[in-house]
Design an enzyme around this catalytic site. Structure first.
Site, mmCIF file in Angstrom:
data_model
loop_
_atom_site.group_PDB
_atom_site.id
_atom_site.type_symbol
_atom_site.label_atom_id
_atom_site.label_comp_id
_atom_site.label_asym_id
_atom_site.label_seq_id
_atom_site.Cartn_x
_atom_site.Cartn_y
_atom_site.Cartn_z
ATOM 1 N N LYS A 171 -24.522 -3.606 11.861
ATOM 2 C CA LYS A 171 -24.923 -2.919 10.391
ATOM 3 C C LYS A 171 -25.540 -2.868 9.414
ATOM 4 C CE LYS A 171 -20.563 -5.692 9.550
ATOM 5 N NZ LYS A 171 -19.391 -5.937 8.567
ATOM 6 N N GLU B 86 -29.157 -7.004 -4.650
ATOM 7 C CA GLU B 86 -27.478 -6.357 -5.130
ATOM 8 C C GLU B 86 -27.395 -4.452 -5.835
ATOM 9 O OE1 GLU B 86 -24.933 -6.193 -2.578
ATOM 10 O OE2 GLU B 86 -25.733 -7.727 -1.807
#
Length: 351
Positions: free
Chosen positions: A123, A53
């Site tokens: 996505k 992340e």
């Protein structure tokens, strides 16, 4: 693809593949991946990257694209292959969608979370200005290859993390899936979703759980792949979790942040009178059984208010709040008052 192999053989052109692999996965499986391409006489370039992340950015996308360009990839016949967790699949999907306007790519998920979530749907994206997935697009892969044997090598916490997204689909759409998680959760954690003949009384819980999770996700996503309809049950657990996850990085994993969001929304549903007390307790008990957090000190009332304001901005001025109305059934609500939210928060904190 036998037809493509035949064409390439006829044209004397060697098969070529560009592979992006998470660097941790590369240490575990890189030699097998290289051996596979060498045995099949495929010219290949393997790019091992730290996909977390914290590194999920346009810089990493551009890094990939520089390497793709130097490999001289043919965007019509040479799909990019992404091997890794959800972050890796998201980054590579965005890079592929940008290169020559759209280059085909293949997803190979190696974590439970990416197996049941990131591998499904269209996505892709990266974080931007400390906002989760702020830049991205909708470009489905040409294929997702699902192999549960990758899950043998991931830590127990990562299995629990993936169970958060599976529980989301169970609470929204499938009581049978909820029962599977409630009854076999510890077994799935202990065996890391491997199919074990020695545990016959569990049946093939790993196969059933992953299959139902993916099928229910596809039922929701397929008719609304580009999110033209903003009323989405799959947004359960994703109203306050993006703000929380980015705020407390790296202390919470994605599925853990989602579960904390779902725990709070379970209290909201109960305070609204949508969910009986015994169902609320069953849900929380199931979450704990899956070793998922049901609370985090970073999830303050101020953070919840901020997150819901962001939600209003990006969902057409309505909250579009998915809430359970029982076990495995749910609906979308736009009329949850601030008073109800605050009462739910106080009860959640107290418990």
């Amino acid at each position: 693809d036998p037809q493509q192999t035949e064409l390439d053989t006829a044209s004397k052109r060697k098969l070529r593949r560009f592979i992006v692999i998470d660097e941790v996965v590369d240490k575990l499986y890189g030699s097998k991946v290289r051996e596979y391409f060498e045995e099949n006489n495929v010219q290949h370039k393997i790019l091992a990257l730290p996909t977390t992340e914290e590194t999920k950015s346009m810089d990493l996308v551009l890094n990939i694209l520089h390497e793709v360009q130097s490999f001289s990839l043919d965007r019509r016949t040479e799909p990019i292959i992404a091997i890794g967790g959800g972050v890796c699949l998201d980054i590579v999907g965005l890079a592929a969608s940008l290169y020559r306007r759209r280059t085909p790519y293949i997803r190979v998920p190696t974590t439970l979370l990416s197996y049941v979530d990131a591998s499904v749907g269209a996505k892709n994206g990266v974080n931007f200005l400390q906002c989760k997935n702020k830049l991205g697009g909708y470009t489905p892969p040409m294929a997702s290859f699902l192999d549960r044997s990758f899950l043998q090598s991931i830590p127990r916490r990562h299995i629990s993390n993936g169970l958060g997204e599976i529980l989301k689909m169970a609470l929204m759409k499938h009581k049978g899936l909820f029962d599977l998680l409630k009854n076999h959760g510890k077994y799935l954690l202990d065996t890391k979703f491997q199919s074990c003949n020695s545990f016959a009384h569990h049946g093939d819980a790993a196969l059933q759980t992953t299959r139902i999770a993916i099928e229910t996700m596809l039922e929701e996503l397929a008719p609304n792949l580009w999110e033209d309809d903003l009323d989405r049950l799959v947004d359960f657990g994703h109203l306050i979790s993006p703000e929380l996850e980015m705020r407390v990085l790296p202390s919470l994993m994605h599925g853990e942040a989602v579960n904390i969001d779902m725990a709070f929304m379970t209290y909201v549903a109960h305070v609204r009178g949508l969910l009986a007390a015994e169902d609320k307790e069953q849900i929380l008990q199931c979450m704990r059984g899956l070793e998922l957090p049901v609370w985090h000190s970073g999830c303050s009332w101020a953070l919840i208010q901020r997150a819901l304001q962001e939600r209003l901005k990006h969902s057409g001025g309505q909250l579009r709040m998915p809430l359970p109305t029982g076990l495995g059934v749910a609906d979308i609500f736009n009329d949850t008052s601030e008073e109800t939210l605050e009462r739910a928060y106080e009860l959640w904190v107290k418990d």
